[in-house]
Design a protein around this motif. Structure first.
Motif, PDB file in Angstrom:
ATOM      1  N   UNK A 120       5.752  -7.167  -1.075  1.00  0.00           N
ATOM      2  CA  UNK A 120       5.073  -8.269  -1.749  1.00  0.00           C
ATOM      3  C   UNK A 120       5.662  -9.626  -1.375  1.00  0.00           C
ATOM      4  N   UNK A 121       6.996  -9.674  -1.176  1.00  0.00           N
ATOM      5  CA  UNK A 121       7.605 -10.970  -0.841  1.00  0.00           C
ATOM      6  C   UNK A 121       7.708 -11.212   0.657  1.00  0.00           C
ATOM      7  N   UNK A 122       7.221 -10.251   1.458  1.00  0.00           N
ATOM      8  CA  UNK A 122       7.185 -10.440   2.903  1.00  0.00           C
ATOM      9  C   UNK A 122       8.476 -10.176   3.635  1.00  0.00           C
ATOM     10  N   UNK A 123       9.496  -9.620   2.954  1.00  0.00           N
ATOM     11  CA  UNK A 123      10.782  -9.393   3.614  1.00  0.00           C
ATOM     12  C   UNK A 123      10.845  -8.068   4.372  1.00  0.00           C
ATOM     13  N   UNK A 124       9.854  -7.200   4.195  1.00  0.00           N
ATOM     14  CA  UNK A 124       9.799  -5.934   4.924  1.00  0.00           C
ATOM     15  C   UNK A 124       8.341  -5.526   5.099  1.00  0.00           C
ATOM     16  N   UNK A 125       8.110  -4.714   6.118  1.00  0.00           N
ATOM     17  CA  UNK A 125       6.750  -4.237   6.372  1.00  0.00           C
ATOM     18  C   UNK A 125       6.567  -2.772   6.002  1.00  0.00           C
ATOM     19  N   UNK A 126       7.681  -2.022   5.916  1.00  0.00           N
ATOM     20  CA  UNK A 126       7.593  -0.612   5.524  1.00  0.00           C
ATOM     21  C   UNK A 126       8.840  -0.246   4.746  1.00  0.00           C
ATOM     22  N   UNK A 127       8.646   0.316   3.567  1.00  0.00           N
ATOM     23  CA  UNK A 127       9.764   0.688   2.714  1.00  0.00           C
ATOM     24  C   UNK A 127       9.582   2.108   2.190  1.00  0.00           C
ATOM     25  N   UNK A 179      21.399  17.560 -10.995  1.00  0.00           N
ATOM     26  CA  UNK A 179      21.859  17.693  -9.609  1.00  0.00           C
ATOM     27  C   UNK A 179      20.723  17.587  -8.605  1.00  0.00           C
ATOM     28  N   UNK A 180      19.872  16.558  -8.766  1.00  0.00           N
ATOM     29  CA  UNK A 180      18.759  16.299  -7.838  1.00  0.00           C
ATOM     30  C   UNK A 180      17.786  17.478  -7.787  1.00  0.00           C
ATOM     31  N   UNK A 181      17.390  17.987  -8.935  1.00  0.00           N
ATOM     32  CA  UNK A 181      16.518  19.162  -8.958  1.00  0.00           C
ATOM     33  C   UNK A 181      15.093  18.842  -8.537  1.00  0.00           C
ATOM     34  N   UNK A 182      14.532  17.736  -9.038  1.00  0.00           N
ATOM     35  CA  UNK A 182      13.162  17.346  -8.695  1.00  0.00           C
ATOM     36  C   UNK A 182      13.199  16.005  -7.982  1.00  0.00           C
ATOM     37  N   UNK A 183      12.400  15.865  -6.930  1.00  0.00           N
ATOM     38  CA  UNK A 183      12.461  14.645  -6.134  1.00  0.00           C
ATOM     39  C   UNK A 183      11.083  14.207  -5.684  1.00  0.00           C
ATOM     40  N   UNK A 184      10.827  12.915  -5.838  1.00  0.00           N
ATOM     41  CA  UNK A 184       9.583  12.290  -5.411  1.00  0.00           C
ATOM     42  C   UNK A 184       9.919  11.226  -4.374  1.00  0.00           C
ATOM     43  N   UNK A 185       9.161  11.199  -3.285  1.00  0.00           N
ATOM     44  CA  UNK A 185       9.370  10.239  -2.215  1.00  0.00           C
ATOM     45  C   UNK A 185       8.050   9.557  -1.905  1.00  0.00           C
ATOM     46  N   UNK A 186       8.085   8.247  -1.758  1.00  0.00           N
ATOM     47  CA  UNK A 186       6.875   7.489  -1.429  1.00  0.00           C
ATOM     48  C   UNK A 186       7.186   6.491  -0.324  1.00  0.00           C
ATOM     49  N   UNK A 187       6.203   6.206   0.507  1.00  0.00           N
ATOM     50  CA  UNK A 187       6.310   5.151   1.506  1.00  0.00           C
ATOM     51  C   UNK A 187       5.298   4.060   1.176  1.00  0.00           C
ATOM     52  N   UNK A 188       5.701   2.837   1.424  1.00  0.00           N
ATOM     53  CA  UNK A 188       4.846   1.673   1.141  1.00  0.00           C
ATOM     54  C   UNK A 188       4.815   0.765   2.374  1.00  0.00           C
ATOM     55  N   UNK A 189       3.641   0.219   2.660  1.00  0.00           N
ATOM     56  CA  UNK A 189       3.483  -0.613   3.838  1.00  0.00           C
ATOM     57  C   UNK A 189       2.576  -1.802   3.548  1.00  0.00           C
ATOM     58  N   UNK A 190       2.645  -2.762   4.452  1.00  0.00           N
ATOM     59  CA  UNK A 190       1.777  -3.918   4.362  1.00  0.00           C
ATOM     60  C   UNK A 190       0.327  -3.492   4.566  1.00  0.00           C
ATOM     61  N   UNK A 191      -0.577  -4.061   3.781  1.00  0.00           N
ATOM     62  CA  UNK A 191      -2.000  -3.771   3.922  1.00  0.00           C
ATOM     63  C   UNK A 191      -2.491  -4.244   5.279  1.00  0.00           C
ATOM     64  N   UNK A 228       0.840  -1.197   0.000  1.00  0.00           N
ATOM     65  CA  UNK A 228       0.000   0.000   0.000  1.00  0.00           C
ATOM     66  C   UNK A 228       0.877   1.249   0.000  1.00  0.00           C
ATOM     67  N   UNK A 229       0.586   2.170  -0.903  1.00  0.00           N
ATOM     68  CA  UNK A 229       1.300   3.455  -0.939  1.00  0.00           C
ATOM     69  C   UNK A 229       0.661   4.346   0.133  1.00  0.00           C
ATOM     70  N   UNK A 230       1.316   4.441   1.274  1.00  0.00           N
ATOM     71  CA  UNK A 230       0.751   5.194   2.402  1.00  0.00           C
ATOM     72  C   UNK A 230       1.067   6.676   2.335  1.00  0.00           C
ATOM     73  N   UNK A 231       1.963   7.055   1.450  1.00  0.00           N
ATOM     74  CA  UNK A 231       2.280   8.474   1.278  1.00  0.00           C
ATOM     75  C   UNK A 231       3.104   8.683   0.039  1.00  0.00           C
ATOM     76  N   UNK A 232       2.881   9.798  -0.645  1.00  0.00           N
ATOM     77  CA  UNK A 232       3.675  10.128  -1.832  1.00  0.00           C
ATOM     78  C   UNK A 232       3.709  11.644  -1.981  1.00  0.00           C
ATOM     79  N   UNK A 233       4.880  12.184  -2.109  1.00  0.00           N
ATOM     80  CA  UNK A 233       5.075  13.637  -2.208  1.00  0.00           C
ATOM     81  C   UNK A 233       6.184  13.921  -3.199  1.00  0.00           C
ATOM     82  N   UNK A 234       6.049  15.028  -3.950  1.00  0.00           N
ATOM     83  CA  UNK A 234       7.178  15.447  -4.776  1.00  0.00           C
ATOM     84  C   UNK A 234       7.334  16.960  -4.716  1.00  0.00           C
TER      85      UNK A 234
END
Length: 351
Positions: A322-329, A338-350, A230-236
């Motif tokens: 998806x493979x169960x090796x982590x609960x939050x990524x 030079x890193x002008x635009x940046x998008x960050x997302x967090x994903x978690x187990x449903x 689940x995409x619990x957050x996404x910001x750019x």
């Protein structure tokens, strides 16, 4: 608004060059089939398609139209496109599902960097009136950024070599990686400079590749896979494209995007850092400590397909759920010099 989850991800092998056309069809057809097989979906089940690519890289106008050949002429589709990394196409698809317009979406990105001179093409991202006519290539700009950090004492050449060595070692477990295998830090430091102070291992390799990712509403996702990501957050956020008006040793846009999200408990982070020193900038900007595993896939230093590498970071982060090796990524994508635009997302187990 419904939650949105990643239910499938696939990527083409990251290679120095491919014999196919610049429209990406040859790379896309196999990975479309792969995600459909994994999810049990078909083309008829996808309600929205969104892609990321570049006409400049492809050398033709409206190149993304030709890529639609990989989807097929029937049934009719609802399709969109962004002229940048497909991570931003994912943002558009994420909004479509959040707004309740569709339940499923497929996002893809592709780039055939070998078809032209990548360093010259990327110079066209710069200010078209003052900077671009000078043709400052992306590697030289990154070299200036790295030199500023060295002179400020923020990192050393050994720090950069350690990032490269770790990335190559981790990439040994990634079948899509272009560059992989264990290497000693001392050996890397003995290598000649490519663009002082950067050596070849500090620079992501020129890569042809593609990636595809399937999204679904959380309710639908639960029927498709055992552990949806689940995409619990996404910001750019965006910094100025004018290099002279910002401190290149930091990334304020990444800081701002990270602060808008809940990063507590992140176990794995996939960072889109095309240069070794940029990983150090991003880790600092996001406050990622030693407890966070960075780029277990090897990251883009192991293969950097333009306009799909950022999407692949989200896919790699989702795979850990998806493979169960982590609960939050955490996943990060960048665009521009030079890193002008940046998008960050967090994903978690449903839950």
């Amino acid at each position: 608004m419904p939650d949105v989850a990643v239910v499938g991800f696939a990527q083409a092998p990251n290679v120095r060059s491919t014999p196919g056309t610049t429209n990406g069809v040859e790379m896309l057809v196999p990975i479309f089939a792969e995600v459909f097989e994994r999810t049990g979906l078909s083309k008829e089940d996808i309600r929205f398609w969104c892609s990321g690519s570049s006409d400049y890289l492809a050398g033709r106008a409206f190149s993304f139209i030709a890529a639609v050949d990989a989807i097929g002429a029937f049934p009719p589709i609802h399709e969109s496109h962004v002229e940048m990394d497909a991570a931003w196409a994912l943002y558009e698809a994420w909004l479509k599902i959040r707004m309740g317009e569709v339940e499923t979406a497929l996002v893809y990105g592709f780039g055939k960097s070998s078809a032209g001179q990548l360093r010259r093409v990327l110079a066209l991202q710069m200010d078209p009136y003052v900077v671009a006519p000078l043709w400052p290539d992306s590697v030289s700009v990154a070299g200036i950024q790295a030199r500023l950090g060295l002179e400020a004492g923020l990192w050393s050449e050994k720090d950069l070599a350690e990032v490269a060595a770790r990335s190559r070692a981790d990439a040994a477990g990634n079948p899509a990686a272009q560059v992989s295998g264990p290497v000693e830090v001392a050996e890397l430091l003995d290598a000649p400079y490519f663009a002082d102070p950067l050596r070849a291992h500090d620079i992501a390799p020129v890569t042809d590749g593609a990636a595809v990712l399937v999204l679904a509403s959380a309710e639908r996702a639960a029927d498709l896979v055992d552990s949806p990501a689940v995409i619990t957050g996404i910001e750019h956020r965006v910094d100025s494209p004018a290099l002279g008006v910002r401190d290149l040793t930091v990334s304020p846009s990444t800081v701002a995007a990270g602060r808008a999200l809940d990063l507590d408990g992140v176990e794995v982070a996939e960072l889109h850092a095309p240069f070794t020193h940029q990983e150090l900038i991003l880790r600092e900007a996001l406050g990622l400590g030693e407890q966070v595993r960075i780029n277990p896939s090897g990251g883009v230093l192991a293969g950097n397909p333009m306009f799909s590498a950022g999407l692949a970071r989200i896919g790699e982060a989702a795979n850990r759920i998806l493979d169960g090796s982590a609960r939050k990524t955490l996943a990060h994508a960048t665009s521009g010099p030079a890193l002008q635009q940046n998008l960050v997302a967090t994903l978690e187990v449903l839950s």
